[in-house]
Write a protein that holds these residues in place. Sequence first.
Motif, PDB file in Angstrom:
ATOM      1  N   ARG A  43       0.819  -1.220   0.000  1.00  0.00           N
ATOM      2  CA  ARG A  43       0.000   0.000   0.000  1.00  0.00           C
ATOM      3  C   ARG A  43       0.852   1.268   0.000  1.00  0.00           C
ATOM      4  NH1 ARG A  43      -2.815  -2.825   4.060  1.00  0.00           N
ATOM      5  NH2 ARG A  43      -1.844  -1.515   5.620  1.00  0.00           N
ATOM      6  N   THR A  44       2.161   1.157   0.228  1.00  0.00           N
ATOM      7  CA  THR A  44       3.030   2.327   0.285  1.00  0.00           C
ATOM      8  C   THR A  44       3.194   2.898  -1.115  1.00  0.00           C
ATOM      9  OG1 THR A  44       4.240   1.316   2.117  1.00  0.00           O
ATOM     10  CG2 THR A  44       5.277   3.185   1.025  1.00  0.00           C
ATOM     11  N   PRO A  45       2.822   4.172  -1.319  1.00  0.00           N
ATOM     12  CA  PRO A  45       2.961   4.768  -2.649  1.00  0.00           C
ATOM     13  C   PRO A  45       4.416   4.788  -3.106  1.00  0.00           C
ATOM     14  CG  PRO A  45       1.673   6.181  -1.191  1.00  0.00           C
ATOM     15  CD  PRO A  45       2.256   5.091  -0.344  1.00  0.00           C
ATOM     16  N   THR A  46       4.630   4.653  -4.404  1.00  0.00           N
ATOM     17  CA  THR A  46       5.989   4.617  -4.945  1.00  0.00           C
ATOM     18  C   THR A  46       6.690   5.964  -4.827  1.00  0.00           C
ATOM     19  OG1 THR A  46       5.154   5.074  -7.157  1.00  0.00           O
ATOM     20  CG2 THR A  46       5.502   2.766  -6.568  1.00  0.00           C
ATOM     21  N   ASP A  47       5.939   7.042  -4.644  1.00  0.00           N
ATOM     22  CA  ASP A  47       6.558   8.375  -4.541  1.00  0.00           C
ATOM     23  C   ASP A  47       6.663   8.849  -3.096  1.00  0.00           C
ATOM     24  OD1 ASP A  47       3.836   8.688  -4.164  1.00  0.00           O
ATOM     25  OD2 ASP A  47       3.678  10.475  -5.423  1.00  0.00           O
ATOM     26  N   THR A  48       6.673   7.925  -2.153  1.00  0.00           N
ATOM     27  CA  THR A  48       6.784   8.284  -0.742  1.00  0.00           C
ATOM     28  C   THR A  48       8.153   8.907  -0.480  1.00  0.00           C
ATOM     29  OG1 THR A  48       5.325   6.482  -0.096  1.00  0.00           O
ATOM     30  CG2 THR A  48       6.742   7.386   1.626  1.00  0.00           C
ATOM     31  N   PRO A  49       8.183  10.104   0.160  1.00  0.00           N
ATOM     32  CA  PRO A  49       9.481  10.719   0.438  1.00  0.00           C
ATOM     33  C   PRO A  49      10.272   9.923   1.470  1.00  0.00           C
ATOM     34  CG  PRO A  49       7.691  12.003   1.401  1.00  0.00           C
ATOM     35  CD  PRO A  49       7.063  10.899   0.599  1.00  0.00           C
ATOM     36  N   VAL A  50      11.586  10.087   1.453  1.00  0.00           N
ATOM     37  CA  VAL A  50      12.469   9.338   2.346  1.00  0.00           C
ATOM     38  C   VAL A  50      12.083   9.541   3.803  1.00  0.00           C
ATOM     39  CG1 VAL A  50      14.852   9.140   3.157  1.00  0.00           C
ATOM     40  CG2 VAL A  50      14.396   9.355   0.734  1.00  0.00           C
ATOM     41  N   VAL A  51      11.755  10.766   4.192  1.00  0.00           N
ATOM     42  CA  VAL A  51      11.465  11.034   5.602  1.00  0.00           C
ATOM     43  C   VAL A  51      10.157  10.400   6.061  1.00  0.00           C
ATOM     44  CG1 VAL A  51      12.843  13.129   5.751  1.00  0.00           C
ATOM     45  CG2 VAL A  51      10.460  13.278   5.066  1.00  0.00           C
ATOM     46  N   ALA A  52       9.329   9.950   5.143  1.00  0.00           N
ATOM     47  CA  ALA A  52       8.072   9.306   5.518  1.00  0.00           C
ATOM     48  C   ALA A  52       8.029   7.861   5.066  1.00  0.00           C
ATOM     49  CB  ALA A  52       6.897  10.064   4.898  1.00  0.00           C
ATOM     50  N   GLY A  53       9.157   7.335   4.670  1.00  0.00           N
ATOM     51  CA  GLY A  53       9.192   5.999   4.087  1.00  0.00           C
ATOM     52  C   GLY A  53       9.401   4.890   5.093  1.00  0.00           C
ATOM     53  N   ILE A  54       9.995   3.828   4.627  1.00  0.00           N
ATOM     54  CA  ILE A  54      10.202   2.610   5.403  1.00  0.00           C
ATOM     55  C   ILE A  54      11.612   2.622   5.966  1.00  0.00           C
ATOM     56  CG2 ILE A  54      10.253   0.098   5.263  1.00  0.00           C
ATOM     57  CD1 ILE A  54       8.448   0.557   2.677  1.00  0.00           C
ATOM     58  N   VAL A  55      11.734   2.429   7.286  1.00  0.00           N
ATOM     59  CA  VAL A  55      13.037   2.427   7.937  1.00  0.00           C
ATOM     60  C   VAL A  55      13.401   0.999   8.310  1.00  0.00           C
ATOM     61  CG1 VAL A  55      14.397   3.255   9.900  1.00  0.00           C
ATOM     62  CG2 VAL A  55      12.684   4.740   8.845  1.00  0.00           C
ATOM     63  N   ALA A  56      14.561   0.569   7.852  1.00  0.00           N
ATOM     64  CA  ALA A  56      15.102  -0.745   8.207  1.00  0.00           C
ATOM     65  C   ALA A  56      16.616  -0.610   8.251  1.00  0.00           C
ATOM     66  CB  ALA A  56      14.679  -1.803   7.191  1.00  0.00           C
ATOM     67  N   ASP A  57      17.182  -0.743   9.435  1.00  0.00           N
ATOM     68  CA  ASP A  57      18.613  -0.509   9.594  1.00  0.00           C
ATOM     69  C   ASP A  57      19.488  -1.642   9.067  1.00  0.00           C
ATOM     70  OD1 ASP A  57      18.189   1.979  10.653  1.00  0.00           O
ATOM     71  OD2 ASP A  57      18.291   1.314  12.727  1.00  0.00           O
ATOM     72  N   GLY A  58      18.995  -2.856   9.084  1.00  0.00           N
ATOM     73  CA  GLY A  58      19.807  -3.994   8.661  1.00  0.00           C
ATOM     74  C   GLY A  58      19.743  -4.245   7.162  1.00  0.00           C
ATOM     75  N   PHE A  59      20.868  -4.665   6.606  1.00  0.00           N
ATOM     76  CA  PHE A  59      20.918  -4.958   5.171  1.00  0.00           C
ATOM     77  C   PHE A  59      19.961  -6.082   4.798  1.00  0.00           C
ATOM     78  CE2 PHE A  59      22.617  -7.417   1.604  1.00  0.00           C
ATOM     79  CZ  PHE A  59      22.628  -6.441   0.626  1.00  0.00           C
ATOM     80  N   SER A  60      19.919  -7.130   5.622  1.00  0.00           N
ATOM     81  CA  SER A  60      19.040  -8.254   5.296  1.00  0.00           C
ATOM     82  C   SER A  60      17.574  -7.838   5.377  1.00  0.00           C
ATOM     83  CB  SER A  60      19.309  -9.453   6.205  1.00  0.00           C
ATOM     84  OG  SER A  60      19.045  -9.136   7.554  1.00  0.00           O
ATOM     85  N   CYS A  61      17.243  -6.971   6.327  1.00  0.00           N
ATOM     86  CA  CYS A  61      15.866  -6.473   6.419  1.00  0.00           C
ATOM     87  C   CYS A  61      15.511  -5.661   5.178  1.00  0.00           C
ATOM     88  CB  CYS A  61      15.692  -5.603   7.662  1.00  0.00           C
ATOM     89  SG  CYS A  61      15.892  -6.493   9.206  1.00  0.00           S
ATOM     90  N   GLN A  62      16.430  -4.805   4.745  1.00  0.00           N
ATOM     91  CA  GLN A  62      16.193  -4.006   3.541  1.00  0.00           C
ATOM     92  C   GLN A  62      16.025  -4.896   2.319  1.00  0.00           C
ATOM     93  OE1 GLN A  62      19.452  -1.225   3.318  1.00  0.00           O
ATOM     94  NE2 GLN A  62      18.744  -0.068   5.087  1.00  0.00           N
ATOM     95  N   THR A  63      16.823  -5.949   2.229  1.00  0.00           N
ATOM     96  CA  THR A  63      16.744  -6.876   1.104  1.00  0.00           C
ATOM     97  C   THR A  63      15.416  -7.620   1.108  1.00  0.00           C
ATOM     98  OG1 THR A  63      19.139  -7.135   1.137  1.00  0.00           O
ATOM     99  CG2 THR A  63      17.882  -8.818  -0.037  1.00  0.00           C
TER     100      THR A  63
END
Length: 70
Positions: free
Chosen positions: A14-34
């Motif tokens: 549901r997260t829009p593709t144009d979501t700004p960085v400050v309102a986006g998804i935060v994941a500190d770990g590389f594996s979580c981001q992947t």
Amino acid sequence: MAVAEPALTPALRRTPTDTPVVAGIVADGFSCQTQIAHLQDGGPPARHLAEVIDAAMGSNLMHPSEEDTP
């Protein structure tokens, strides 16, 4: 990945593709981001907390332009 299906995966989709960085998804770990990248359907990338803070402060230290480099 089955753990993500009840709540995380639908929220990511549901997260829009144009979501700004400050309102986006935060994941500190590389594996979580992947894993988030694999679950998304073209949504915004997950960012490290330092990138979000940098963007919110407007300092752009994470991605300096040629003008910013000494």
